[in-house]
Design a protein around this motif. Structure first.
Motif, PDB file in Angstrom:
ATOM      1  N   LYS A 128      34.913  27.600  48.886  1.00 24.04           N
ATOM      2  CA  LYS A 128      35.934  26.948  48.074  1.00 24.04           C
ATOM      3  C   LYS A 128      36.409  27.884  46.976  1.00 24.04           C
ATOM      4  O   LYS A 128      35.628  28.546  46.307  1.00 24.04           O
ATOM      5  CB  LYS A 128      35.341  25.677  47.462  1.00 24.04           C
ATOM      6  CG  LYS A 128      36.324  24.877  46.663  1.00 24.04           C
ATOM      7  CD  LYS A 128      35.653  23.648  46.080  1.00 24.04           C
ATOM      8  CE  LYS A 128      36.628  22.851  45.231  1.00 24.04           C
ATOM      9  NZ  LYS A 128      35.978  21.660  44.626  1.00 24.04           N
ATOM     10  N   LYS A 129      37.717  27.937  46.753  1.00 22.44           N
ATOM     11  CA  LYS A 129      38.285  28.803  45.738  1.00 22.44           C
ATOM     12  C   LYS A 129      37.976  28.297  44.330  1.00 22.44           C
ATOM     13  O   LYS A 129      37.829  27.107  44.097  1.00 22.44           O
ATOM     14  CB  LYS A 129      39.803  28.902  45.906  1.00 22.44           C
ATOM     15  CG  LYS A 129      40.262  29.871  46.976  1.00 22.44           C
ATOM     16  CD  LYS A 129      41.766  30.036  46.907  1.00 22.44           C
ATOM     17  CE  LYS A 129      42.241  31.083  47.910  1.00 22.44           C
ATOM     18  NZ  LYS A 129      43.712  31.287  47.810  1.00 22.44           N
ATOM     19  N   VAL A 130      37.869  29.255  43.402  1.00 21.70           N
ATOM     20  CA  VAL A 130      37.810  28.922  41.982  1.00 21.70           C
ATOM     21  C   VAL A 130      38.951  29.664  41.292  1.00 21.70           C
ATOM     22  O   VAL A 130      39.475  30.660  41.819  1.00 21.70           O
ATOM     23  CB  VAL A 130      36.458  29.313  41.352  1.00 21.70           C
ATOM     24  CG1 VAL A 130      35.338  28.490  41.937  1.00 21.70           C
ATOM     25  CG2 VAL A 130      36.179  30.807  41.519  1.00 21.70           C
ATOM     26  N   TYR A 131      39.312  29.178  40.116  1.00 22.17           N
ATOM     27  CA  TYR A 131      40.452  29.743  39.396  1.00 22.17           C
ATOM     28  C   TYR A 131      40.015  30.173  38.001  1.00 22.17           C
ATOM     29  O   TYR A 131      39.463  29.375  37.238  1.00 22.17           O
ATOM     30  CB  TYR A 131      41.582  28.719  39.319  1.00 22.17           C
ATOM     31  CG  TYR A 131      42.066  28.280  40.670  1.00 22.17           C
ATOM     32  CD1 TYR A 131      43.155  28.901  41.281  1.00 22.17           C
ATOM     33  CD2 TYR A 131      41.399  27.265  41.369  1.00 22.17           C
ATOM     34  CE1 TYR A 131      43.581  28.518  42.549  1.00 22.17           C
ATOM     35  CE2 TYR A 131      41.819  26.881  42.641  1.00 22.17           C
ATOM     36  CZ  TYR A 131      42.904  27.507  43.218  1.00 22.17           C
ATOM     37  OH  TYR A 131      43.318  27.129  44.470  1.00 22.17           O
ATOM     38  N   ALA A 132      40.234  31.453  37.698  1.00 20.71           N
ATOM     39  CA  ALA A 132      39.859  32.010  36.400  1.00 20.71           C
ATOM     40  C   ALA A 132      41.108  32.108  35.529  1.00 20.71           C
ATOM     41  O   ALA A 132      42.101  32.726  35.921  1.00 20.71           O
ATOM     42  CB  ALA A 132      39.228  33.387  36.579  1.00 20.71           C
ATOM     43  N   ILE A 133      41.046  31.494  34.347  1.00 21.09           N
ATOM     44  CA  ILE A 133      42.185  31.475  33.430  1.00 21.09           C
ATOM     45  C   ILE A 133      41.845  32.318  32.201  1.00 21.09           C
ATOM     46  O   ILE A 133      40.996  31.946  31.394  1.00 21.09           O
ATOM     47  CB  ILE A 133      42.526  30.037  32.992  1.00 21.09           C
ATOM     48  CG1 ILE A 133      42.754  29.151  34.218  1.00 21.09           C
ATOM     49  CG2 ILE A 133      43.744  30.020  32.078  1.00 21.09           C
ATOM     50  CD1 ILE A 133      42.808  27.671  33.885  1.00 21.09           C
ATOM     51  N   LYS A 134      42.502  33.453  32.087  1.00 24.08           N
ATOM     52  CA  LYS A 134      42.294  34.281  30.904  1.00 24.08           C
ATOM     53  C   LYS A 134      43.030  33.706  29.702  1.00 24.08           C
ATOM     54  O   LYS A 134      42.539  33.742  28.581  1.00 24.08           O
ATOM     55  CB  LYS A 134      42.798  35.705  31.151  1.00 24.08           C
ATOM     56  CG  LYS A 134      41.802  36.605  31.854  1.00 24.08           C
ATOM     57  CD  LYS A 134      42.324  38.031  31.906  1.00 24.08           C
ATOM     58  CE  LYS A 134      41.305  38.934  32.597  1.00 24.08           C
ATOM     59  NZ  LYS A 134      41.810  40.323  32.714  1.00 24.08           N
ATOM     60  N   GLU A 135      44.209  33.193  29.964  1.00 24.27           N
ATOM     61  CA  GLU A 135      45.034  32.705  28.861  1.00 24.27           C
ATOM     62  C   GLU A 135      45.912  31.561  29.358  1.00 24.27           C
ATOM     63  O   GLU A 135      46.682  31.718  30.310  1.00 24.27           O
ATOM     64  CB  GLU A 135      45.898  33.842  28.302  1.00 24.27           C
ATOM     65  CG  GLU A 135      46.635  33.499  27.041  1.00 24.27           C
ATOM     66  CD  GLU A 135      47.406  34.682  26.482  1.00 24.27           C
ATOM     67  OE1 GLU A 135      48.173  34.483  25.527  1.00 24.27           O
ATOM     68  OE2 GLU A 135      47.248  35.796  27.013  1.00 24.27           O
ATOM     69  N   GLY A 136      45.764  30.395  28.732  1.00 28.23           N
ATOM     70  CA  GLY A 136      46.572  29.235  29.083  1.00 28.23           C
ATOM     71  C   GLY A 136      46.704  28.324  27.883  1.00 28.23           C
ATOM     72  O   GLY A 136      46.417  28.719  26.747  1.00 28.23           O
TER      73      GLY A 136
END
Length: 317
Positions: free
Chosen positions: A3-11
């Motif tokens: 399953k994919k994961v999503y990394a958010i550096k800036e939001g």
């Protein structure tokens, strides 16, 4: 395939009106909440969480204050920003300290069309620039910039791609300032965790936009001492902490005797810190009846009842 994961550096979280930094989420829907319509958002999907963590930790060189591995023997400057969505104004703030003495406070507000997209970040970027300009004006060769937005470091050093005009201008200006011989060390401070100087600059930013704060500085000053370099700096603090005047100590000069007095007073203060009790309130009410509200807030329910009974007794006499 996992399953994919999503990394958010800036939001940005529009529900809580807070920046999102270095966050990993498990669904595209959740990721979308923080990046959709956010100018300059930085995020990426990964097949495993370890790759996502590496993505978040790879950019730039920024220290964390909690690690205590930054220089202590130079000027320290805390920066922050705020944003009023009603007026569409942003504000910046910077607090300069030397050996834990506050030597300069500066804050301001403005309106900028590009600031609407990046909200309080506009102020944080301006605060960092003002801080570096102040350091150079004092002949400093090295400064530690404390910030709660990691882009302060990554945009200044060029580690992050610059898409917004504000980040391009910030990068250009910071490179210019560092090119004048100023060494800048960036240190990340977690926001709203009780760090006094970080809370101080946060509240000065909010003050400029008439945004209510949690009065962390004023509550802190009810039981602790803060040392400042001038009456001007003291007045800057009093505008956000009017009940804390007795514990804002102006240090005259920089000789060793004064420094020893400061250390002794701080040591004594730390040893004697205790919650306000009923007798303390009576004494304070007698001496400074106009500044009693902040102290009353620290009473437990029993002592508040005692104080009410005391006042009733005074009225009936």
């Amino acid at each position: 395939m996992g399953k994919k994961v999503y990394a958010i550096k800036e939001g940005f979280n529009s529900t809580t009106n807070e920046k999102i930094e270095n966050k990993i989420v498990g669904t595209w829907a959740e990721c979308l909440k923080y990046v959709k319509g956010v100018k300059g958002a930085k995020y990426k999907s990964f097949e495993d969480i370890n790759s996502a963590k590496k993505f978040l930790s790879d950019a730039g060189n920024v220290f964390k204050k909690i690690d205590n591995n930054y220089p202590m023997d130079c000027l320290h400057i805390y920066v922050d920003g705020s944003y009023n969505s009603t007026t569409q104004q942003y504000s910046y703030g910077m607090v300069a300290t030397s050996n834990n003495v506050v030597i300069h406070i500066e804050s301001g507000a403005g309106v900028n069309d590009s600031a609407k997209n990046i909200r309080q970040i506009a102020g944080e970027l301006e605060g960092a620039i003002k801080g570096c300009q102040y350091a150079l004006s004092k002949g400093e060769k090295k400064v530690v910039i404390f910030h709660d937005y990691v882009g302060i470091c990554y945009h200044a050093t060029g580690s992050w791609e610059r898409k917004e005009e504000s980040s391009k201008e910030y990068y250009s200006k910071m490179q210019e300032l560092m090119g004048e011989g100023l060494e800048v060390i960036f240190v990340k401070v977690d926001s709203h965790t009780g760090d006094l100087f970080n809370e101080l600059v946060d509240e000065k930013c909010k003050e400029k936009l008439d945004i209510n704060s949690d009065k962390v500085v004023e509550k802190w000053l009810l039981k602790n001492v803060i040392n400042v370099a001038s009456d001007e700096v003291k007045q800057e603090i009093l505008t956000i902490a009017p009940s804390g005047g007795n514990n804002i100590i102006v240090i005259q000069g920089n000789n060793n005797e004064n420094n020893n007095n400061v250390c002794n007073k701080e040591k004594s203060n730390k040893e004697e810190i205790k919650p306000f009790e009923f007798n303390d309130i009576i004494n304070e009410y007698t001496l400074n009846p106009g500044e009693i509200n902040g102290v009353i807030d620290n009473l437990n329910s029993l002592d508040k009842t005692k104080f009410i009974i005391y006042l009733l007794g005074k009225i009936n006499k």
